[in-house]
Design a protein around this motif. Structure first.
Motif, PDB file in Angstrom:
ATOM      1  N   ILE A 158       0.852  -1.181   0.000  1.00  0.00           N
ATOM      2  CA  ILE A 158       0.000   0.000   0.000  1.00  0.00           C
ATOM      3  C   ILE A 158       0.889   1.232   0.000  1.00  0.00           C
ATOM      4  O   ILE A 158       1.730   1.392   0.888  1.00  0.00           O
ATOM      5  N   LEU A 159       0.725   2.073  -0.987  1.00  0.00           N
ATOM      6  CA  LEU A 159       1.538   3.281  -1.069  1.00  0.00           C
ATOM      7  C   LEU A 159       0.645   4.488  -1.316  1.00  0.00           C
ATOM      8  O   LEU A 159      -0.163   4.458  -2.236  1.00  0.00           O
TER       9      LEU A 159
ATOM     10  N   LYS B  64       3.777   9.480  -2.288  1.00  0.00           N
ATOM     11  CA  LYS B  64       5.028   8.991  -1.712  1.00  0.00           C
ATOM     12  C   LYS B  64       5.688   7.941  -2.602  1.00  0.00           C
ATOM     13  O   LYS B  64       6.665   7.323  -2.220  1.00  0.00           O
ATOM     14  N   VAL B  65       5.092   7.725  -3.779  1.00  0.00           N
ATOM     15  CA  VAL B  65       5.612   6.668  -4.640  1.00  0.00           C
ATOM     16  C   VAL B  65       6.925   7.108  -5.259  1.00  0.00           C
ATOM     17  O   VAL B  65       7.049   8.227  -5.742  1.00  0.00           O
TER      18      VAL B  65
ATOM     19  N   LEU C 162      -1.292  -1.245  -4.199  1.00  0.00           N
ATOM     20  CA  LEU C 162      -2.501  -0.451  -3.972  1.00  0.00           C
ATOM     21  C   LEU C 162      -2.055   0.988  -3.774  1.00  0.00           C
ATOM     22  O   LEU C 162      -1.353   1.306  -2.813  1.00  0.00           O
ATOM     23  N   LEU C 163      -2.426   1.843  -4.710  1.00  0.00           N
ATOM     24  CA  LEU C 163      -2.010   3.235  -4.651  1.00  0.00           C
ATOM     25  C   LEU C 163      -3.145   4.067  -4.071  1.00  0.00           C
ATOM     26  O   LEU C 163      -4.270   3.998  -4.565  1.00  0.00           O
TER      27      LEU C 163
ATOM     28  N   PHE D 274      -6.105   1.459  -7.601  1.00  0.00           N
ATOM     29  CA  PHE D 274      -6.136   2.783  -7.010  1.00  0.00           C
ATOM     30  C   PHE D 274      -7.328   2.860  -6.069  1.00  0.00           C
ATOM     31  O   PHE D 274      -8.374   2.272  -6.341  1.00  0.00           O
ATOM     32  N   ALA D 275      -7.171   3.579  -4.981  1.00  0.00           N
ATOM     33  CA  ALA D 275      -8.300   3.782  -4.077  1.00  0.00           C
ATOM     34  C   ALA D 275      -8.196   5.163  -3.480  1.00  0.00           C
ATOM     35  O   ALA D 275      -7.095   5.703  -3.329  1.00  0.00           O
ATOM     36  N   TYR D 276      -9.338   5.736  -3.169  1.00  0.00           N
ATOM     37  CA  TYR D 276      -9.324   7.021  -2.493  1.00  0.00           C
ATOM     38  C   TYR D 276      -9.117   6.803  -1.011  1.00  0.00           C
ATOM     39  O   TYR D 276      -9.671   5.871  -0.424  1.00  0.00           O
TER      40      TYR D 276
END
Lengths: 227, 565
Positions: free
Chosen positions: B84-85, B89-90, B109-110, B157-159
């Motif tokens: 999870i990032l 911060k990636v 998971l961004l 991707f997730a909010y």
């Protein structure tokens, strides 16, 4: 892995019943028949209880502790006592001593109760990936329930089957029986009225069951002595 | 049910029906959906596509892994871990190194920040010191890296929200404490229960067009010169369900619709109808070398195509202060010069400079960087008005995930619409050089800021990746309806994307986050329960049968024999 957890919880929930049967003289006298009869009586009683609950209680949409509703529930809960009375006095068993009779009936009763109330939620819930303590706690609750049921059956057999018991003990017997019979209402009050944690409620139940077991044992041996 | 059975008559019947009930219960139990996750969140899967047979994007969809908070957490098996990032911060270089060294990752998971829609800027408070301004650029760089690589693991991707934040915080704490989530230690488990992505069978796209017919002279209207206003409306991004493309090319679509509205008012009255036909075209396939534009042009009758005086393509005009006019013919070309002078004159009046940029077409190269190049290939004079300085590279600036509502500025869009409208009006009414403002602010012909805002809002909410839109997408119907209000002979043209692109479905899914116990813990519980039952057995035997019987219980067969004798 989660099936593993299910088996753990199932062992905790139903294991004590089997252990109880195996370890006590119940197994030696082959009292399975009595247990099954008690279980069938339990099923019948539960059906009547369900009908009564559906008739007299309006749907509980609120989570809170409604006093009149709980009183009604407790009254309907006393049908359990009637069922036990029926199982203890009306049914005929092959010659089985009184000591074993109430144990067999209590065991069958508690086992049927666990089976009906806990197996399905356990199967649905404990196999899920998400880990919660709930099902282990419910297993412990089932243990407490077994003790309560056997206590109630023992007190019932004292009340209805034993004729020559010390007169001084009679009110104590009745009071204890009443206390055990109202235990579901007490725990329900703790949970909904005082908003206790489930773990605390289970702890209370375990402690109360041990205390009641001790009281019942004392009463039972006190009644045994004169005979 | 069981109870009813139990009360019924004969034992045989009971046994038989009990068996039936048990069988039924088993069937029911097997089908009960288990969903008791700690959190269920919407996730958006990364694009997966084949370009000319080469696989790109995230190639997998199924996730069933433990969570980790970084690529360099000691002790965690990353091939069975979803990392999870937070997207700001990636570290793309790190990810790239990881990918190039062919190390496997369970998934990625961004997390998009909560104020992603505002670009992390205008959230009111000054809490965004680490994300001021440069964050969209970082996201765009990450997006380009994601799009142009073959990534063998699932990427979602997730909010960000409270639940994800708390999970991420827990995971970070555990990782920092040297307790990464594995099967033997437990922790958070992330599950996306989807089947593997399947090919989208026919990636269709839809072109929308509408006409404003000029004033009939003696001949028929089809003989009049035509000016085409064109904007491509579809998008492409790292996550198809998030590619709303407010600037590229929502701004162009809005401008086109507003131009259609403004000129329809002029064309409604025969006194103000110019001797020009206006053709409004919303084309699809923009990110894919303007594939749809090419088909659209090919679909025209030869005569119609020859009558097109020039085509003005609108692209990404929502952000930049100054405009550029990109052409593929040399700027000295009189037609080009005329169009340019027209626009530059008007722009100068509102303080905007328009720069002309010339880029030759390479016919042998299949890459089409600008929409006007498709027109030029058909020998139609055309130009693209854009805020971009240089031609974007392949699949860049086509409405990716970083191109959101904040990247299109209402006032800039309105100003640019006015420039285009004014210059167009001067051209078709022959007002060049005269100081007449047709679309003056405050007049009934002024550009309507609410209209611009409304359409920008709508487009910024609607992902428009053509293969996932389908023919009957609401946004296409909405644009068609809007165009039909203002123009005549609105028609749709459906076609399939050519085979160079192949897309895979599953662009949205639900992620369940579970808190799971470890195997060690389960073993411990098993031991505890086992010893409890064992002790219970011993205690019961001793109390009810006495200690001798307990010893006897372990030598039961001989003791039975003794009793029998």
């Amino acid at each position: 892995m989660t099936l593993f957890h299910f088996f753990n919880c199932a062992a905790l929930t139903f294991g004590p019943h089997a252990v109880y049967y195996q370890a006590t003289p119940l197994s030696e006298y082959d009292t399975v028949g009595s247990c099954i009869r008690a279980a069938l009586v339990y099923l019948g009683t539960t059906l009547i209880k369900l009908v009564c609950l559906a008739t007299f209680l309006h749907g509980t949409e609120s989570e809170g502790f409604d006093f009149t509703q709980e009183i009604l529930k407790a009254l309907i809960g006393f049908l359990d006592v009637a069922g036990l009375y029926f199982a203890l006095t009306q049914l005929t068993y092959r010659n089985i001593s009184q000591t074993h009779k109430f144990q067999a009936i209590g065991l069958g009763w508690a086992f049927a109760d666990s089976l009906v109330h806990r197996l399905a939620p356990l199967w649905v819930g404990a196999r899920g990936l998400e880990f919660t303590w709930d099902y282990l706690l419910k297993g412990l609750e089932s243990n407490a329930n077994l003790v309560f049921t056997v206590c109630l059956a023992a007190l019932g057999s004292l009340m209805w089957l034993r004729k020559n018991k010390p007169a001084t003990l009679v009110p104590i017997i009745y009071a204890s029986a009443g206390l055990v019979a109202t235990m579901p209402s007490i725990t329900s009050y703790l949970r909904k009225g005082l908003h206790w944690d489930f773990s605390k409620v289970v702890g209370f139940e375990l402690a109360a069951s041990l205390a009641m077991a001790f009281v019942t044992w004392r009463l039972f041996s006190a009644c045994q002595r004169p005979s | 049910m069981r109870r009813m059975m139990a009360k019924k008559g004969s034992d045989r019947m009971v046994v038989v029906s009990m068996q039936a009930v048990v069988a039924l219960l088993c069937v029911v139990a097997a089908y009960i959906e288990i969903c008791d996750a700690a959190a269920v969140v919407d996730v958006y899967r990364m694009i997966q596509y084949d370009f000319q047979g080469t696989p790109f994007g995230s190639r997998r969809a199924v996730v069933n892994h433990h969570a980790s908070s970084g690529l360099s957490v000691p002790g965690s098996d990353l091939s069975r871990t979803i990392v999870i990032l937070p997207i700001d911060k990636v570290n793309v270089t790190l990810l790239n190194e990881y990918l190039q060294s062919r190390k496997m990752l369970g998934g990625l998971l961004l997390i998009l920040p909560r104020n992603f829609e505002n670009g992390g800027k205008s959230s009111g408070e000054s809490d965004s010191e680490d994300s001021d301004g440069d964050q969209p650029a970082d996201v765009a760089a990450l997006e380009q890296w994601l799009i142009h690589n073959n990534i063998p693991y699932p990427v979602y991707f997730a909010y960000s929200d409270e639940r994800i934040d708390s999970v991420l915080k827990d995971v970070q704490l555990n990782d920092a404490a040297g307790r990464p989530a594995t099967a033997s230690t437990g922790g958070y488990k992330l599950v996306v229960p989807v089947s593997d992505a399947k090919k989208v069978p026919s990636a269709s796209y839809t072109n929308i067009q509408g006409w404003l017919w000029g004033l009939k002279g003696d001949g028929d209207i089809a003989g009049l010169p035509t000016i085409a206003i064109v904007a491509s409306y579809d998008t492409f991004g790292a996550a198809p369900a998030l590619a709303v493309g407010s600037d590229s090319n929502g701004s162009g679509v809005v401008a086109l619709l507003e131009l259609a509205r403004l000129f329809s008012r002029l064309y409604a009255n025969s006194k103000t109808r110019a001797p020009y036909n206006l053709l409004f075209g919303l084309t699809s396939g923009g990110p894919f070398n303007y594939n749809g534009t090419a088909r659209w042009l090919r679909g025209f009758d030869q005569r119609v195509r020859e009558n097109i005086d020039y085509a003005l393509c609108l692209n990404s005009i929502g952000d930049a202060d100054n405009l550029r006019m990109h052409v593929s013919k040399p700027p000295e070309n009189p037609f080009i010069k005329q169009i340019y002078d027209n626009i530059a004159d008007v722009a100068r009046d509102v303080g905007v400079t328009v720069e002309i940029k010339h880029k030759k077409i390479n016919i042998s190269n299949s890459r089409v960087a600008w929409e006007h190049e498709q027109f030029s290939r058909h020998r139609i004079t055309a130009a693209t008005l854009s805020g971009l300085e240089t031609a974007p590279s392949f699949l860049d600036r086509v409405g990716g995930i970083a191109d959101r509502r904040y990247s299109a500025n209402d006032t800039v869009v309105a100003r640019n619409i006015k420039i285009v409208a004014e210059s167009l009006a001067k051209h078709i009414y022959g007002l060049e050089g005269k100081n007449i403002e047709v679309f003056a602010d405050g007049s009934s012909l002024a550009v309507s800021p609410p209209y611009v805002k409304l359409w920008l809002d709508l487009l910024s909410r609607t992902p428009r990746v053509a293969p996932f839109l389908g023919k009957n997408a609401p946004i296409i119907a909405a644009i068609q309806k809007e165009l039909a209000v203002h123009t005549k002979d609105v028609s749709l043209q459906h076609d399939n994307l050519d085979g160079t692109f192949l897309f895979y479905d599953t662009i949205k899914a639900q992620l369940s986050i579970y808190q799971v116990a470890s195997v060690t813990f389960d073993l411990f519980i098993m031991l505890a329960v086992g010893s409890y039952l064992g002790i219970l057995f011993l205690v019961l035997v001793i109390t009810t049968k006495g200690f001798d019987d307990l010893v006897g219980a372990f030598r039961r067969p001989p003791s039975r024999k003794l009793k029998g004798n």
